[in-house]
Every structure is written in structure tokens, then in C-alpha cells.
Design a protein around this motif. Structure first.
Motif, PDB file in Angstrom:
ATOM      1  N   GLU A 169      42.070  39.935  21.327  1.00  0.00           N
ATOM      2  CA  GLU A 169      42.628  38.792  22.054  1.00  0.00           C
ATOM      3  C   GLU A 169      41.861  38.550  23.346  1.00  0.00           C
ATOM      4  OE1 GLU A 169      46.960  37.312  23.889  1.00  0.00           O
ATOM      5  OE2 GLU A 169      46.628  39.405  23.273  1.00  0.00           O
ATOM      6  N   LYS A 170      41.614  37.303  23.667  1.00  0.00           N
ATOM      7  CA  LYS A 170      40.926  36.953  24.902  1.00  0.00           C
ATOM      8  C   LYS A 170      41.959  36.564  25.964  1.00  0.00           C
ATOM      9  CE  LYS A 170      36.645  35.301  22.741  1.00  0.00           C
ATOM     10  NZ  LYS A 170      35.697  34.155  22.604  1.00  0.00           N
ATOM     11  N   PRO A 171      41.692  36.936  27.230  1.00  0.00           N
ATOM     12  CA  PRO A 171      42.656  36.576  28.275  1.00  0.00           C
ATOM     13  C   PRO A 171      42.726  35.076  28.485  1.00  0.00           C
ATOM     14  CG  PRO A 171      40.636  37.447  29.237  1.00  0.00           C
ATOM     15  CD  PRO A 171      40.535  37.669  27.760  1.00  0.00           C
ATOM     16  N   GLY A 172      43.917  34.593  28.721  1.00  0.00           N
ATOM     17  CA  GLY A 172      44.100  33.170  28.970  1.00  0.00           C
ATOM     18  C   GLY A 172      43.792  32.826  30.414  1.00  0.00           C
ATOM     19  N   PRO A 173      43.978  31.574  30.788  1.00  0.00           N
ATOM     20  CA  PRO A 173      43.708  31.163  32.174  1.00  0.00           C
ATOM     21  C   PRO A 173      44.723  31.764  33.138  1.00  0.00           C
ATOM     22  CG  PRO A 173      44.743  29.391  30.949  1.00  0.00           C
ATOM     23  CD  PRO A 173      44.433  30.456  29.950  1.00  0.00           C
ATOM     24  N   ALA A 174      44.342  31.842  34.393  1.00  0.00           N
ATOM     25  CA  ALA A 174      45.241  32.374  35.409  1.00  0.00           C
ATOM     26  C   ALA A 174      46.421  31.427  35.613  1.00  0.00           C
ATOM     27  CB  ALA A 174      44.489  32.552  36.726  1.00  0.00           C
ATOM     28  N   PRO A 175      47.626  31.948  35.699  1.00  0.00           N
ATOM     29  CA  PRO A 175      48.770  31.075  35.994  1.00  0.00           C
ATOM     30  C   PRO A 175      48.675  30.555  37.425  1.00  0.00           C
ATOM     31  CG  PRO A 175      49.432  33.378  36.015  1.00  0.00           C
ATOM     32  CD  PRO A 175      48.030  33.350  35.516  1.00  0.00           C
ATOM     33  N   ARG A 176      49.229  29.416  37.683  1.00  0.00           N
ATOM     34  CA  ARG A 176      49.118  28.781  39.002  1.00  0.00           C
ATOM     35  C   ARG A 176      49.951  29.530  40.046  1.00  0.00           C
ATOM     36  NH1 ARG A 176      51.679  24.807  42.089  1.00  0.00           N
ATOM     37  NH2 ARG A 176      50.243  23.475  43.289  1.00  0.00           N
ATOM     38  N   HIS A 177      49.313  29.830  41.174  1.00  0.00           N
ATOM     39  CA  HIS A 177      49.985  30.443  42.317  1.00  0.00           C
ATOM     40  C   HIS A 177      50.765  31.696  41.906  1.00  0.00           C
ATOM     41  CE1 HIS A 177      49.963  26.550  44.990  1.00  0.00           C
ATOM     42  NE2 HIS A 177      48.756  26.930  44.596  1.00  0.00           N
ATOM     43  N   ASP A 178      50.111  32.566  41.161  1.00  0.00           N
ATOM     44  CA  ASP A 178      50.810  33.753  40.651  1.00  0.00           C
ATOM     45  C   ASP A 178      49.838  34.932  40.563  1.00  0.00           C
ATOM     46  OD1 ASP A 178      52.378  35.632  39.430  1.00  0.00           O
ATOM     47  OD2 ASP A 178      52.844  34.430  37.658  1.00  0.00           O
ATOM     48  N   ILE A 179      50.072  35.969  41.368  1.00  0.00           N
ATOM     49  CA  ILE A 179      49.277  37.200  41.267  1.00  0.00           C
ATOM     50  C   ILE A 179      50.173  38.389  40.937  1.00  0.00           C
ATOM     51  CG2 ILE A 179      47.438  36.399  42.807  1.00  0.00           C
ATOM     52  CD1 ILE A 179      48.720  38.121  45.040  1.00  0.00           C
ATOM     53  N   SER A 180      51.380  38.117  40.447  1.00  0.00           N
ATOM     54  CA  SER A 180      52.343  39.179  40.177  1.00  0.00           C
ATOM     55  C   SER A 180      51.920  40.005  38.966  1.00  0.00           C
ATOM     56  CB  SER A 180      53.731  38.591  39.946  1.00  0.00           C
ATOM     57  OG  SER A 180      53.733  37.737  38.810  1.00  0.00           O
ATOM     58  N   GLY A 181      52.439  41.227  38.920  1.00  0.00           N
ATOM     59  CA  GLY A 181      52.148  42.120  37.813  1.00  0.00           C
ATOM     60  C   GLY A 181      51.785  43.507  38.309  1.00  0.00           C
ATOM     61  N   VAL A 182      51.541  44.405  37.370  1.00  0.00           N
ATOM     62  CA  VAL A 182      51.043  45.744  37.680  1.00  0.00           C
ATOM     63  C   VAL A 182      49.550  45.751  37.397  1.00  0.00           C
ATOM     64  CG1 VAL A 182      51.186  48.202  37.173  1.00  0.00           C
ATOM     65  CG2 VAL A 182      53.257  46.794  37.103  1.00  0.00           C
ATOM     66  N   TRP A 183      48.769  46.127  38.427  1.00  0.00           N
ATOM     67  CA  TRP A 183      47.318  46.053  38.334  1.00  0.00           C
ATOM     68  C   TRP A 183      46.680  47.426  38.498  1.00  0.00           C
ATOM     69  CZ3 TRP A 183      45.459  41.260  37.102  1.00  0.00           C
ATOM     70  CH2 TRP A 183      46.317  40.172  37.316  1.00  0.00           C
ATOM     71  N   GLU A 184      45.639  47.672  37.716  1.00  0.00           N
ATOM     72  CA  GLU A 184      44.889  48.925  37.759  1.00  0.00           C
ATOM     73  C   GLU A 184      43.413  48.606  37.979  1.00  0.00           C
ATOM     74  OE1 GLU A 184      44.691  52.545  34.667  1.00  0.00           O
ATOM     75  OE2 GLU A 184      43.510  50.801  34.054  1.00  0.00           O
ATOM     76  N   PRO A 185      42.672  49.450  38.720  1.00  0.00           N
ATOM     77  CA  PRO A 185      41.230  49.222  38.845  1.00  0.00           C
ATOM     78  C   PRO A 185      40.582  49.016  37.476  1.00  0.00           C
ATOM     79  CG  PRO A 185      41.883  50.945  40.359  1.00  0.00           C
ATOM     80  CD  PRO A 185      43.101  50.616  39.519  1.00  0.00           C
ATOM     81  N   ALA A 186      39.875  47.922  37.324  1.00  0.00           N
ATOM     82  CA  ALA A 186      39.357  47.537  36.009  1.00  0.00           C
ATOM     83  C   ALA A 186      38.286  48.488  35.495  1.00  0.00           C
ATOM     84  CB  ALA A 186      38.799  46.114  36.068  1.00  0.00           C
ATOM     85  N   ARG A 187      37.597  49.168  36.417  1.00  0.00           N
ATOM     86  CA  ARG A 187      36.537  50.086  35.993  1.00  0.00           C
ATOM     87  C   ARG A 187      37.063  51.497  35.751  1.00  0.00           C
ATOM     88  NH1 ARG A 187      32.748  47.020  40.221  1.00  0.00           N
ATOM     89  NH2 ARG A 187      34.364  47.791  41.636  1.00  0.00           N
ATOM     90  N   GLY A 188      38.372  51.667  35.796  1.00  0.00           N
ATOM     91  CA  GLY A 188      38.989  52.969  35.584  1.00  0.00           C
ATOM     92  C   GLY A 188      39.803  53.386  36.791  1.00  0.00           C
ATOM     93  N   PRO A 189      40.864  54.199  36.603  1.00  0.00           N
ATOM     94  CA  PRO A 189      41.752  54.582  37.698  1.00  0.00           C
ATOM     95  C   PRO A 189      41.037  55.220  38.877  1.00  0.00           C
ATOM     96  CG  PRO A 189      42.691  55.229  35.584  1.00  0.00           C
ATOM     97  CD  PRO A 189      41.293  54.763  35.308  1.00  0.00           C
ATOM     98  N   GLY A 190      39.996  56.007  38.612  1.00  0.00           N
ATOM     99  CA  GLY A 190      39.292  56.695  39.690  1.00  0.00           C
ATOM    100  C   GLY A 190      38.469  55.797  40.581  1.00  0.00           C
ATOM    101  N   ASP A 191      38.225  54.559  40.153  1.00  0.00           N
ATOM    102  CA  ASP A 191      37.378  53.656  40.931  1.00  0.00           C
ATOM    103  C   ASP A 191      38.018  53.294  42.269  1.00  0.00           C
ATOM    104  OD1 ASP A 191      34.955  52.091  41.104  1.00  0.00           O
ATOM    105  OD2 ASP A 191      36.177  50.306  40.816  1.00  0.00           O
ATOM    106  N   GLY A 192      39.335  53.420  42.356  1.00  0.00           N
ATOM    107  CA  GLY A 192      40.014  53.049  43.592  1.00  0.00           C
ATOM    108  C   GLY A 192      40.223  54.189  44.560  1.00  0.00           C
ATOM    109  N   ILE A 193      39.763  55.395  44.236  1.00  0.00           N
ATOM    110  CA  ILE A 193      39.962  56.527  45.151  1.00  0.00           C
ATOM    111  C   ILE A 193      39.196  56.298  46.448  1.00  0.00           C
ATOM    112  CG2 ILE A 193      39.566  58.988  45.508  1.00  0.00           C
ATOM    113  CD1 ILE A 193      40.026  59.403  42.532  1.00  0.00           C
TER     114      ILE A 193
END
Length: 316
Positions: free
Chosen positions: A63-87
Motif C-alpha cells: 500500500e502507498k501512503p495517501g496525501p497528508a490530511p489538512r492541518h493534522d499532524i496527530s498520531g504516534v510517530w517513530e523515527p523513520a530510519r529506525g528507533p535508534g536514529d533519535g537517540i
């Protein structure tokens, strides 16, 4: 079971914290099923959330990601390159304190003097454990913007018509960004560890957040390497939702007391969306565990105990 942090945040912090990310892949009972989750052959270990439930990808296979919803950044987010990327133990990912001139912020004389007074556990000028004077070693709050520059792991963002709340996994801290049209205070009522934040939508998918009023350098460091921050600091964050499943964070520091001009510490740091039922694990700094670690390991590793023993009455 909650993950608690005291000792692992010291000399072996980078390794220990990386291990925490791996700990989520360790076999644990799935309370919902009453048995161990099974990995798909060839897919690697099963990731578990804070409830011990297998993590479900936000996107279905193919599945491909759809477009960003308008004025909405809600959700649970993780570093896209892996959890350790944010240390980011050695400083913000795009401006690490590694001794390279191109990664040195433009310090003022006061900024450079303050940097040298900070004895950090990581970075180009790192010291041994018991020699550090990082407020974080006593489990003081990281504060802002250090919360963006250290231990960015699973981050939950919640919003309504008046505000955006950011819940950080590390230390289980949170901050509020007001989006109801108010301006930043002309006079800060009192300094805060996480400052005063207001946000405005630059376009349908980009929230620009400005923050002032953070505590000074005695209480808040800019990052894990001891870079300074003052009460005059102004931080701009740009949360750009590139598509439904990708959020990019850019952070610019403007602190005329410590730096001669604004500089970008984090540029389009990528975060990927998690499934809506993802439960964030608990990461805590426990003062009693921190104290015990220094007593049993940190002092010995830094030679503090031997120095004390030589100066004690009756020693030879």
C-alpha cells in the motif's frame, strides 16, 4: 512491564538506550493472546508495544501512503530510519559535536565560555561519569529544545481546535503548543523547562511553532553534549507532513546570548506514522537508581573512589 531508566543513561547510555529499542523485539507474553507472538518466516523478530502487543504497520503490504490530511499532524510517530536514529547522544543528528568546524554553531564569547563550563558525557569534549555536571544526571527534566535533540523515540501528538500536545516517550514528558491564534507573551510570566509555544499553519501540511521562555543554561542544556541555551532563546520548529505516513521536523535555534546568528540543528528529521493502537512504552529516569549507579560504577570508573581513599584519614 515498564522500562525504567537510571544507570543506563550514563557512560553506556548510547548502547543501553539502543538496547531498549531492541528490547521491544524480545519475546514477551502477549496478554491478549496468552502466548508468544510468532514472527513471519524471514521477517525478523516481532516488535511489541508497551502493552506487549505485536506492532502493526500503519501501511498494509504494497500500500502507498495517501496525501497528508489538512492541518493534522496527530498520531504516534517513530523515527523513520529506525528507533535508534533519535537517540542523538552526540548532539542533533545534523549538527553533531564531533570536532568538525562545519558542525560548530556560531558561538558568542559567552556561549563558548558556557560550553566549556558544561562537562558532558558525550560529544567531542566528553568527560568521565562522575566528572559530569549535566543536570540530567540528577534526573532533572531535559527541557526544551533538548527534548527534540535527545531520545526522540515514539512520540504521540494529539490536537484539537485550540492546541497541539506533544507527548515524549523519554521521561514521559509533554508540552502544549497553542494554535488558537494567540501570540507569544511579550513578557514571560516565569521561565519554564519547556517554554511557551504557539503554532500557526504555514500551509495545509506545515505547522510552524515558535517557543520562548525556556530556563537558562544552569537548568537546561541545548543537547547531550553540553551546548548552551539561555533565557533569550527563540526556537522555531517546522512540522511538515509530507504525506499521510511521513512527518518531517526541522528545528532552528536563535539565541543571541549564546550564538551570533540562528542555526539549524535538525533538518527534515523523518518520522513515520505508527498504527493508531500503538501503546508507547514507559521510559523513566529514577533518581535513586541514578545515585546507586554512580556509587557502584560511575565513581570507580572515574577514579573518584581512589582519590577519596587517598585523602581519607588513616589511608596509606
Amino acid at each position: 512491564m515498564a522500562n525504567r531508566f537510571g544507570a543506563p543513561m550514563m557512560a553506556v547510555a548510547a548502547l543501553a538506550l539502543s538496547a531498549l529499542a531492541g528490547a521491544q523485539t524480545a519475546p514477551r507474553s502477549n496478554s491478549g493472546a496468552g502466548k508468544e507472538p510468532q514472527a513471519t518466516p524471514g521477517a525478523g523478530p516481532v516488535l511489541l508495544d508497551g502493552w506487549g502487543r505485536p506492532v502493526v504497520n500503519a501501511l498494509k503490504p504494497g500500500e502507498k501512503p495517501g496525501p497528508a490530511p489538512r492541518h493534522d499532524i496527530s498520531g504516534v510517530w517513530e523515527p523513520a530510519r529506525g528507533p535508534g536514529d533519535g537517540i542523538q547522544a552526540n548532539g542533533p543528528r545534523d549538527m553533531p559535536y564531533d570536532g568538525k568546524p562545519e558542525h560548530d554553531p556560531p558561538y558568542t564569547p559567552l556561549g563558548l565560555e558556557t560550553l566549556k563550563s558544561h562537562k558532558a558525557l558525550f560529544g567531542f569534549a566528553a568527560v568521565l561519569e562522575s566528572l559530569s555536571n549535566d543536570p540530567r544526571n540528577k534526573c532533572d527534566p531535559l527541557g526544551f529544545p533538548r527534548a527534540d535533540f535527545y531520545q526522540i523515540r515514539h512520540t504521540q501528538i494529539m490536537q484539537d481546535d485550540h492546541k497541539v500536545a506533544i507527548l515524549y516517550e523519554f521521561e514521559k514528558r509533554w508540552r502544549v503548543i497553542w494554535t488558537d491564534g494567540r501570540e507569544l507573551p511579550k513578557e514571560v510570566p516565569e521561565p519554564r523547562y519547556y517554554g511557551y509555544s504557539v503554532g500557526k499553519w504555514a500551509d495545509d501540511s506545515t505547522l510552524v511553532v515558535n517557543t520562548i521562555g525556556s530556563e537558562g543554561s544552569e537548568k537546561v542544556w541545548l543537547d547531550e553534549t553540553g551546548r548552551p541555551a539561555s533565557d533569550a532563546m527563540h526556537v522555531e520548529e517546522r512540522f511538515h507532513r509530507a504525506d499521510h505516513n511521513l512527518l518531517e521536523l526541522t528545528v532552528t535555534i536563535d539565541d543571541p546570548k549564546m550564538y551570533t546568528k540562528p542555526w539549524v540543528a535538525m533538518n527534515k528529521f523523518p518520522m513515520r506514522l505508527q498504527s493508531p493502537d500503538y501503546d508507547v512504552v514507559e521510559m523513566m529516569c529514577i533518581p535513586s537508581e541514578e545515585e546507586q549507579y554512580y556509587k557502584e560504577y560511575g565513581d570507580q570508573a572515574s577514579g573518584v573512589v581512589s582519590k577519596q581513599s587517598k585523602s581519607s584519614p588513616g589511608t596509606k
